[in-house]
Scaffold this active site. Structure first.
Site, PDB file in Angstrom:
ATOM      1  N   CYS A   1     -13.180  -9.365   8.189  1.00 37.41           N
ATOM      2  CA  CYS A   1     -14.469  -9.946   7.809  1.00 37.41           C
ATOM      3  C   CYS A   1     -14.953  -9.489   6.435  1.00 37.41           C
ATOM      4  CB  CYS A   1     -15.527  -9.626   8.862  1.00 37.41           C
ATOM      5  SG  CYS A   1     -15.960  -7.887   8.928  1.00 37.41           S
TER       6      CYS A   1
ATOM      7  N   CYS B   1     -16.882  -6.586  13.083  1.00 33.63           N
ATOM      8  CA  CYS B   1     -16.205  -7.633  13.847  1.00 33.63           C
ATOM      9  C   CYS B   1     -15.271  -7.083  14.920  1.00 33.63           C
ATOM     10  CB  CYS B   1     -15.443  -8.571  12.914  1.00 33.63           C
ATOM     11  SG  CYS B   1     -13.974  -7.836  12.191  1.00 33.63           S
TER      12      CYS B   1
ATOM     13  N   CYS C   1     -12.744  -4.101   5.552  1.00 27.56           N
ATOM     14  CA  CYS C   1     -12.123  -4.736   6.712  1.00 27.56           C
ATOM     15  C   CYS C   1     -11.362  -5.970   6.224  1.00 27.56           C
ATOM     16  CB  CYS C   1     -13.198  -5.145   7.716  1.00 27.56           C
ATOM     17  SG  CYS C   1     -12.551  -6.166   9.050  1.00 27.56           S
TER      18      CYS C   1
ATOM     19  N   CYS D   1     -13.148  -1.873  12.783  1.00 19.90           N
ATOM     20  CA  CYS D   1     -14.302  -2.447  12.097  1.00 19.90           C
ATOM     21  C   CYS D   1     -15.513  -2.430  13.029  1.00 19.90           C
ATOM     22  CB  CYS D   1     -14.000  -3.879  11.644  1.00 19.90           C
ATOM     23  SG  CYS D   1     -15.372  -4.629  10.770  1.00 19.90           S
TER      24      CYS D   1
ATOM     25  N   ASP E   1      -3.124   1.677   6.989  1.00 17.70           N
ATOM     26  CA  ASP E   1      -2.388   1.279   5.793  1.00 17.70           C
ATOM     27  C   ASP E   1      -2.119  -0.223   5.764  1.00 17.70           C
ATOM     28  OD1 ASP E   1      -2.314   3.931   4.928  1.00 17.70           O
ATOM     29  OD2 ASP E   1      -0.521   4.333   6.120  1.00 17.70           O
TER      30      ASP E   1
ATOM     31  N   GLU F   1      -1.957  -1.013  -5.824  1.00 18.02           N
ATOM     32  CA  GLU F   1      -3.186  -0.350  -6.234  1.00 18.02           C
ATOM     33  C   GLU F   1      -2.861   0.589  -7.377  1.00 18.02           C
ATOM     34  OE1 GLU F   1      -6.880   1.127  -3.547  1.00 18.02           O
ATOM     35  OE2 GLU F   1      -4.868   1.642  -2.964  1.00 18.02           O
TER      36      GLU F   1
ATOM     37  N   ASP G   1       0.861  -1.181   0.000  1.00 18.57           N
ATOM     38  CA  ASP G   1       0.000   0.000   0.000  1.00 18.57           C
ATOM     39  C   ASP G   1       0.892   1.224   0.000  1.00 18.57           C
ATOM     40  OD1 ASP G   1      -2.741   1.248   0.395  1.00 18.57           O
ATOM     41  OD2 ASP G   1      -1.600   2.123   2.025  1.00 18.57           O
TER      42      ASP G   1
HETATM   43 ZN   LIG Z   1     -14.504  -6.635  10.280  1.00 17.42          ZN
END
Ligand SMILES: [Zn+2]
Length: 464
Positions: free
Chosen positions: A361, A380, A358, A377, A387, A305, A213
């Site tokens: 999850c 979860c 995330c 998150c 990053d 990316e 990243d």
């Molecule tokens: Zn999550």
């Protein structure tokens, strides 16, 4: 094909010869450009008088052979001294012009993607970097590994050892195609374009995937948890650069309107500014090369990316840092180095919400501002560095691409209409990556500014 670049230590006499050759290249370029332009203007004028297409002044060809023919016919009048310089000098200028005109014509007719290319401009002694390219004649590296031999110019001393290329040449695994001599930042360099026989290689960990990243805060964060610090050489050298620029602005510079010439002291100050800038550029290049070489040698799959660098540079607050980190260069280097080392580079399209997803999850957040440095998150409860979260998402994408071989990976930089869908549950609000192609105008890459201009340009060119 690979380039090997060495700094040169030229004598004053050699520098004069180099500048003469560069001047000859510039003359051939400017003279030919003036001729092509005159014919184009003449034809446009005749057309405005209503002349039939067949009666117009014949068009001047602008392929390299056509330009060369016209130059050879005129050189005795234009440059009676032409034989003092190698013919490669004139060829350098004509070749550059042929390319420039082709790019302009292709861009105008829509055959060339990207930003529109303007009509070539005349080269100036002050603004253009002196350069000359040799493609034929005796181009070689001396066995003492401290000198290179070029046609007409003879033996030039290199500042550094040429052993890396010399070894390859001696082993017969490399062949020199051309040599370009160029002055940048007050120093002359020779750059050899070489055809290489590359040995098959494998990365140290061929089955490992790493997500990279690239960010503003750090140069890169790897999905392994490693943080590669930003080489903020611009900041470190910033004080020196600012001081030198200030000194230059206090001295008497050139003035077009009054025809004033710059003072000797201004010229000296300008050289100092150029050197400071050059040093920053060199440090940055070094840092990037070390990082990309290390990644390409170690990992089998590298995922990055596709950031919209042109769009982000227009965002002025981030611009300096982004320019400093050299995103685009990092990606370019990873692409070819992964190829050399037997690995592969996966470029995830620019609308994939790598920061907002995330990595635990797969839930996607609606909002994540740049100031939120930690990802928490809400589904979860996972909490980790922003990053690092993004890097892990990228690495996970590569696994899927390997499994399914679906449209998830896009190797080209223009995959804006290809969608990489989020992996998990999606919140009610429309998310980046869920819109269909053509409706993505509101999705900012990495919370930056969405930039569709290149594509719109492209379409307009196609239509009109
Ligand atoms: Zn999550």
């Amino acid at each position: 094909m690979q380039a090997y670049r060495f700094a040169l230590d030229v004598t004053p006499g050699q520098e004069r010869a180099l500048l003469a050759h560069a001047g000859a290249a510039r003359l051939a370029y400017n003279w030919s450009l003036a001729r092509v332009k005159a014919v184009l203007d003449q034809r446009a004028a005749e057309r405005s008088y209503g002349l039939a297409e067949a009666d117009l002044t014949p068009a001047a060809g602008w392929t390299l052979p056509a330009l060369r023919r016209a130059w050879n016919a005129a050189k005795n009048d234009v440059a009676p001294w032409w034989s003092e310089c190698s013919k490669e000098a004139y060829n350098t200028g004509l070749d550059a012009l042929a390319r420039a005109l082709k790019n302009w014509a292709d861009s105008r007719s829509g055959r060339r993607a990207g930003r529109p290319v303007g009509f070539p401009r005349f080269k100036s002694r002050r603004r253009s970097a002196p350069t000359i390219r040799f493609t034929t004649g005796s181009i070689r590296i001396e066995s003492d590994r401290k000198h290179v031999v070029l046609p007409r110019l003879g033996r030039l001393k290199t500042h550094e050892s040429t052993r890396k290329l010399a070894r390859r040449l001696e082993a017969g695994t490399a062949r020199i195609l051309s040599a370009t001599v160029r002055r940048d930042g007050g120093r002359w360099h020779v750059s050899f374009c070489v055809a290489l026989d590359r040995a098959e290689r494998e990365p140290a960990r061929p089955h490992t995937t790493i997500g990279v990243d690239v960010g503003v805060k750090h140069l890169a964060v790897l999905s392994s948890g490693e943080v590669v610090p930003n080489p903020r050489h611009l900041d470190t050298a910033g004080r020196r650069m600012r001081r030198r620029a200030r000194r230059m602005s206090r001295r008497v510079g050139p003035d077009r309107r009054t025809g004033r010439y710059p003072s000797k002291r201004w010229e000296a100050a300008r050289r100092q500014v150029a050197r400071a800038h050059n040093r920053v550029a060199n440090l940055r290049r070094d840092g990037l090369h070390k990082l990309t070489t290390r990644l390409a040698r170690e990992y089998g799959t590298i995922v990055v990316e596709d950031l919209n660098v042109a769009g982000m540079l227009r965002n002025r607050r981030l611009a300096r840092h982004i320019a400093d980190a050299g995103f685009a260069e990092l990606r370019r280097q990873l692409a070819y180095k992964a190829g050399w080392n037997g690995g592969r580079l996966v470029v995830v399209d620019r609308w994939y919400p790598s920061s907002k997803t995330c990595s635990g999850c797969g839930a996607v957040k609606t909002k994540l501002t740049l100031s939120e440095r930690t990802y928490t998150c809400t589904t979860c409860g996972l909490t980790l560095d922003r990053d690092l979260n993004a890097a892990r998402n990228l690495a996970a994408l590569a696994h899927e691409a390997t499994d399914a071989r679906s449209g998830r990976e896009s190797q080209n930089g223009r995959g804006a209409d290809r969608k990489t869908r989020p992996r998990g549950p999606v919140a009610a609000k429309r998310q980046p990556g869920t819109a269909t192609a053509g409706q993505t105008g509101t999705v900012p890459p990495q919370d930056g500014t969405a930039d569709h201009v290149p594509f719109r340009h492209h379409e307009r060119l196609r239509c009109g």
